[in-house]
Design a protein around this motif. Structure first.
Motif, PDB file in Angstrom:
ATOM      1  N   SER A 182       0.844  -1.191   0.000  1.00  0.00           N
ATOM      2  CA  SER A 182       0.000   0.000   0.000  1.00  0.00           C
ATOM      3  C   SER A 182       0.877   1.238   0.000  1.00  0.00           C
ATOM      4  O   SER A 182       2.013   1.208   0.491  1.00  0.00           O
ATOM      5  N   VAL A 183       0.326   2.320  -0.521  1.00  0.00           N
ATOM      6  CA  VAL A 183       1.078   3.564  -0.599  1.00  0.00           C
ATOM      7  C   VAL A 183       1.449   4.077   0.787  1.00  0.00           C
ATOM      8  O   VAL A 183       2.429   4.802   0.942  1.00  0.00           O
ATOM      9  N   ASN A 184       0.689   3.704   1.808  1.00  0.00           N
ATOM     10  CA  ASN A 184       1.041   4.137   3.167  1.00  0.00           C
ATOM     11  C   ASN A 184       1.577   2.983   4.013  1.00  0.00           C
ATOM     12  O   ASN A 184       1.426   2.941   5.229  1.00  0.00           O
ATOM     13  N   GLY A 185       2.194   2.043   3.349  1.00  0.00           N
ATOM     14  CA  GLY A 185       2.902   0.985   4.045  1.00  0.00           C
ATOM     15  C   GLY A 185       2.007   0.082   4.858  1.00  0.00           C
ATOM     16  O   GLY A 185       0.982  -0.416   4.382  1.00  0.00           O
ATOM     17  N   ALA A 186       2.361  -0.122   6.128  1.00  0.00           N
ATOM     18  CA  ALA A 186       1.667  -1.071   6.990  1.00  0.00           C
ATOM     19  C   ALA A 186       0.445  -0.482   7.677  1.00  0.00           C
ATOM     20  O   ALA A 186      -0.201  -1.177   8.463  1.00  0.00           O
ATOM     21  N   THR A 187       0.105   0.759   7.379  1.00  0.00           N
ATOM     22  CA  THR A 187      -0.957   1.427   8.143  1.00  0.00           C
ATOM     23  C   THR A 187      -2.275   0.665   8.094  1.00  0.00           C
ATOM     24  O   THR A 187      -2.951   0.496   9.113  1.00  0.00           O
ATOM     25  N   TYR A 188      -2.671   0.196   6.918  1.00  0.00           N
ATOM     26  CA  TYR A 188      -3.969  -0.488   6.837  1.00  0.00           C
ATOM     27  C   TYR A 188      -3.970  -1.789   7.621  1.00  0.00           C
ATOM     28  O   TYR A 188      -4.993  -2.194   8.204  1.00  0.00           O
ATOM     29  N   GLN A 189      -2.824  -2.477   7.673  1.00  0.00           N
ATOM     30  CA  GLN A 189      -2.737  -3.702   8.453  1.00  0.00           C
ATOM     31  C   GLN A 189      -2.843  -3.419   9.948  1.00  0.00           C
ATOM     32  O   GLN A 189      -3.496  -4.159  10.698  1.00  0.00           O
ATOM     33  N   LEU A 190      -2.207  -2.330  10.377  1.00  0.00           N
ATOM     34  CA  LEU A 190      -2.259  -1.957  11.785  1.00  0.00           C
ATOM     35  C   LEU A 190      -3.666  -1.527  12.186  1.00  0.00           C
ATOM     36  O   LEU A 190      -4.117  -1.807  13.299  1.00  0.00           O
ATOM     37  N   THR A 191      -4.377  -0.843  11.275  1.00  0.00           N
ATOM     38  CA  THR A 191      -5.757  -0.433  11.550  1.00  0.00           C
ATOM     39  C   THR A 191      -6.647  -1.653  11.737  1.00  0.00           C
ATOM     40  O   THR A 191      -7.468  -1.708  12.660  1.00  0.00           O
ATOM     41  N   ALA A 219     -12.961  -0.276   7.489  1.00  0.00           N
ATOM     42  CA  ALA A 219     -12.738  -0.077   6.051  1.00  0.00           C
ATOM     43  C   ALA A 219     -12.732   1.399   5.701  1.00  0.00           C
ATOM     44  O   ALA A 219     -11.893   1.860   4.905  1.00  0.00           O
ATOM     45  N   ALA A 220     -13.648   2.157   6.286  1.00  0.00           N
ATOM     46  CA  ALA A 220     -13.708   3.599   6.011  1.00  0.00           C
ATOM     47  C   ALA A 220     -12.433   4.291   6.487  1.00  0.00           C
ATOM     48  O   ALA A 220     -11.917   5.194   5.813  1.00  0.00           O
ATOM     49  N   GLN A 221     -11.916   3.874   7.632  1.00  0.00           N
ATOM     50  CA  GLN A 221     -10.678   4.463   8.150  1.00  0.00           C
ATOM     51  C   GLN A 221      -9.492   4.125   7.239  1.00  0.00           C
ATOM     52  O   GLN A 221      -8.649   4.980   6.957  1.00  0.00           O
ATOM     53  N   ILE A 222      -9.434   2.892   6.772  1.00  0.00           N
ATOM     54  CA  ILE A 222      -8.360   2.492   5.861  1.00  0.00           C
ATOM     55  C   ILE A 222      -8.394   3.339   4.590  1.00  0.00           C
ATOM     56  O   ILE A 222      -7.354   3.831   4.133  1.00  0.00           O
ATOM     57  N   ASP A 223      -9.580   3.531   4.030  1.00  0.00           N
ATOM     58  CA  ASP A 223      -9.718   4.331   2.809  1.00  0.00           C
ATOM     59  C   ASP A 223      -9.315   5.779   3.042  1.00  0.00           C
ATOM     60  O   ASP A 223      -8.644   6.394   2.200  1.00  0.00           O
ATOM     61  N   ARG A 224      -9.703   6.352   4.180  1.00  0.00           N
ATOM     62  CA  ARG A 224      -9.330   7.743   4.489  1.00  0.00           C
ATOM     63  C   ARG A 224      -7.821   7.881   4.616  1.00  0.00           C
ATOM     64  O   ARG A 224      -7.224   8.830   4.091  1.00  0.00           O
ATOM     65  N   ASP A 225      -7.199   6.941   5.306  1.00  0.00           N
ATOM     66  CA  ASP A 225      -5.758   7.016   5.514  1.00  0.00           C
ATOM     67  C   ASP A 225      -5.005   6.957   4.182  1.00  0.00           C
ATOM     68  O   ASP A 225      -4.033   7.696   3.971  1.00  0.00           O
ATOM     69  N   ILE A 226      -5.442   6.075   3.296  1.00  0.00           N
ATOM     70  CA  ILE A 226      -4.767   5.935   2.005  1.00  0.00           C
ATOM     71  C   ILE A 226      -4.975   7.189   1.171  1.00  0.00           C
ATOM     72  O   ILE A 226      -4.058   7.693   0.515  1.00  0.00           O
ATOM     73  N   GLU A 227      -6.179   7.723   1.170  1.00  0.00           N
ATOM     74  CA  GLU A 227      -6.491   8.921   0.381  1.00  0.00           C
ATOM     75  C   GLU A 227      -5.654  10.108   0.864  1.00  0.00           C
ATOM     76  O   GLU A 227      -5.170  10.912   0.056  1.00  0.00           O
ATOM     77  N   GLN A 228      -5.456  10.226   2.162  1.00  0.00           N
ATOM     78  CA  GLN A 228      -4.670  11.326   2.710  1.00  0.00           C
ATOM     79  C   GLN A 228      -3.200  11.212   2.383  1.00  0.00           C
ATOM     80  O   GLN A 228      -2.464  12.201   2.383  1.00  0.00           O
TER      81      GLN A 228
END
Length: 445
Positions: free
Chosen positions: A401-410, A434-443
């Motif tokens: 992912s473009v933000n690394g491990a963030t979505y896995q940690l979420t 899922a909504a938080q993961i999408d927001r983090d990636i978009e940011q």
């Protein structure tokens, strides 16, 4: 071995420092690759291994490289974590590394998209390497992001099931379980309570247990973290709800979250001789191939069995697969010696003799097909389990992912909340996650 297996801890630390990479040098492969690879030169290689035996093994491979490439000398610097690596790549300058490596495969999306690691495609093409025929697909996947190949795998880790054969025999269990339903039955059968605790626990299912994290569980279900539009699928793909439901029931059936956590707090260090599998506190353990050597070094007094982790009940035809990860190796974009750096990367990641020697020395899984099949590879039936998992067509690793491990940690954080009972509505919790993961990636974009 412990050096390469610290990914769970490294991911947390690395994710905090990944912001540094956003401003890292974004040099292109052609910008610094004007050096003559046949000229006398010295390059610097940074790696993360720190144990004396591991450091010695790295140096032995470098010595072999220098013998094969007498014009290239390599200055080796060990014990470099991602924080140190990111800071050096961001700072640039002539004092940084030419060749870089990382244990954190989950950060490859950030490494590739930010330009922190150089695009290797021109070098691969120039060397006429057929990577599809050379390297298992999951390892190819976790060393590239959205078409940019910024790394190659330098040995791998395959995760499977360790079990106490003596405990199995005492409980009348004939073979390791192949499905999750069978696994639950075996785990309960192996569990012996004592007072308000346990004399022996069949399996520690909690997400804070050693290696029993969300992505390791998910590897045994057919699943997709993201849909075709790049949006999180954790609330839409039924596999995630199935996994969380199964794990929570296993927690409840084995005594409940609080009782298990109390027992877990009696465990010794994950990397020491008092690991709960070594001591017999747990009869089954999800772990990587390094645990075999560590358990033997700890002098366990029982026979160790190994097998793939079980799979979903309706996916028994995929039994044998597992979670894969490993060390990644690339080139620093600031390097003025990129052709020479590539020679080292190519040698250490694709030369069969080099890969086999390194795998033998630190007991990790080779990262090329020729090395996996080499007669020089030191193996035994217990270790072969992990070699087979590494080559299984359905083995997998979480997508970059473009933000690394963030979505896995979420997702992992949600797991903690759900297993403990703090979140009771699974569907709503997954939708929020899922909504938080999408927001983090978009940011991050």
């Amino acid at each position: 071995m412990p050096g390469i297996s610290r990914k769970a801890a490294l991911a947390v630390a690395a994710s905090a420092s990944l912001a540094l990479l956003a401003t890292a040098c974004t040099g292109q492969s052609e910008s610094g690759a004007s050096d003559d690879p046949n000229a006398e030169t010295t390059i610097t290689f940074w790696h993360g291994w720190s144990a004396p035996a591991e450091v010695k093994a790295v140096q032995a491979n470098v010595d072999r490289f220098e013998k094969a490439h007498p014009n290239i000398k390599v200055k080796v610097v060990g014990n470099i974590n991602d924080d140190k690596l990111n800071q050096a790549l961001r700072a640039g300058g002539s004092n940084g590394p030419d060749v870089v490596s990382s244990f954190t495969t989950s950060n490859i999306g950030k490494f590739c998209s930010s330009g922190a690691f150089l695009d290797l495609k021109p070098f691969v093409e120039k060397s006429k390497l057929d990577l599809d025929a050379l390297i298992p697909k999951p390892m190819l996947d976790y060393t590239q992001f959205e078409g940019t190949r910024c790394a190659l795998p330098l040995l791998g880790d395959a995760y499977g099931l360790y079990y106490n054969k003596d405990a199995f025999e005492a409980a009348g269990i004939k073979a390791p379980p192949k499905t999750w339903s069978e696994f639950a039955q075996v785990a309960k059968k192996l569990t012996k309570t004592k007072g308000d605790g346990y004399e022996q626990l069949g399996f520690m299912p909690n997400y804070h247990g050693y290696e029993t994290v969300v992505d390791h569980y998910m590897s045994q279900w057919d699943h997709a973290y993201f849909d075709e539009d790049g949006k999180s699928s954790v609330a839409k793909d039924p596999a995630f709800a199935e996994m969380f439901t199964y794990q929570k029931k296993l927690v409840d059936d084995l005594g409940g979250f609080e009782k298990l956590e109390k027992y877990r707090n009696t465990f010794g260090d994950e990397w020491g001789a008092k690991h709960p599998f070594h001591t017999g506190q747990v009869a089954m353990q999800l772990d990587g191939e390094w645990r075999l050597g560590m358990a033997k070094d700890a002098g366990v007094d029982f026979e160790i069995g190994t097998a793939p982790m079980p799979v979903a009940d309706d996916e028994v035809d995929e039994y044998g697969k597992g979670f894969l990860s490993g060390t990644v190796m690339g080139i620093a974009p600031q390097s003025k010696k990129q052709n020479a750096a590539w020679e080292l990367v190519k040698y250490m990641t694709t030369d069969t003799e080099a890969v086999v020697a390194f795998a033998n020395a630190i007991r990790n899984v080779p990262s090329t097909f020729p090395a996996l099949k080499s007669p020089d590879l030191k193996t035994d039936p217990a270790f072969k389990t992990f070699l087979d998992i590494a080559q299984h067509p359905e083995s997998n690793s979480p997508p970059a992912s473009v933000n690394g491990a963030t979505y896995q940690l979420t997702l992992q954080d949600f797991g903690y909340q759900y297993e403990s009972g703090k979140v009771k509505d699974l569907k709503a919790g997954l939708e929020k996650t899922a909504a938080q993961i999408d927001r983090d990636i978009e940011q991050t974009k």
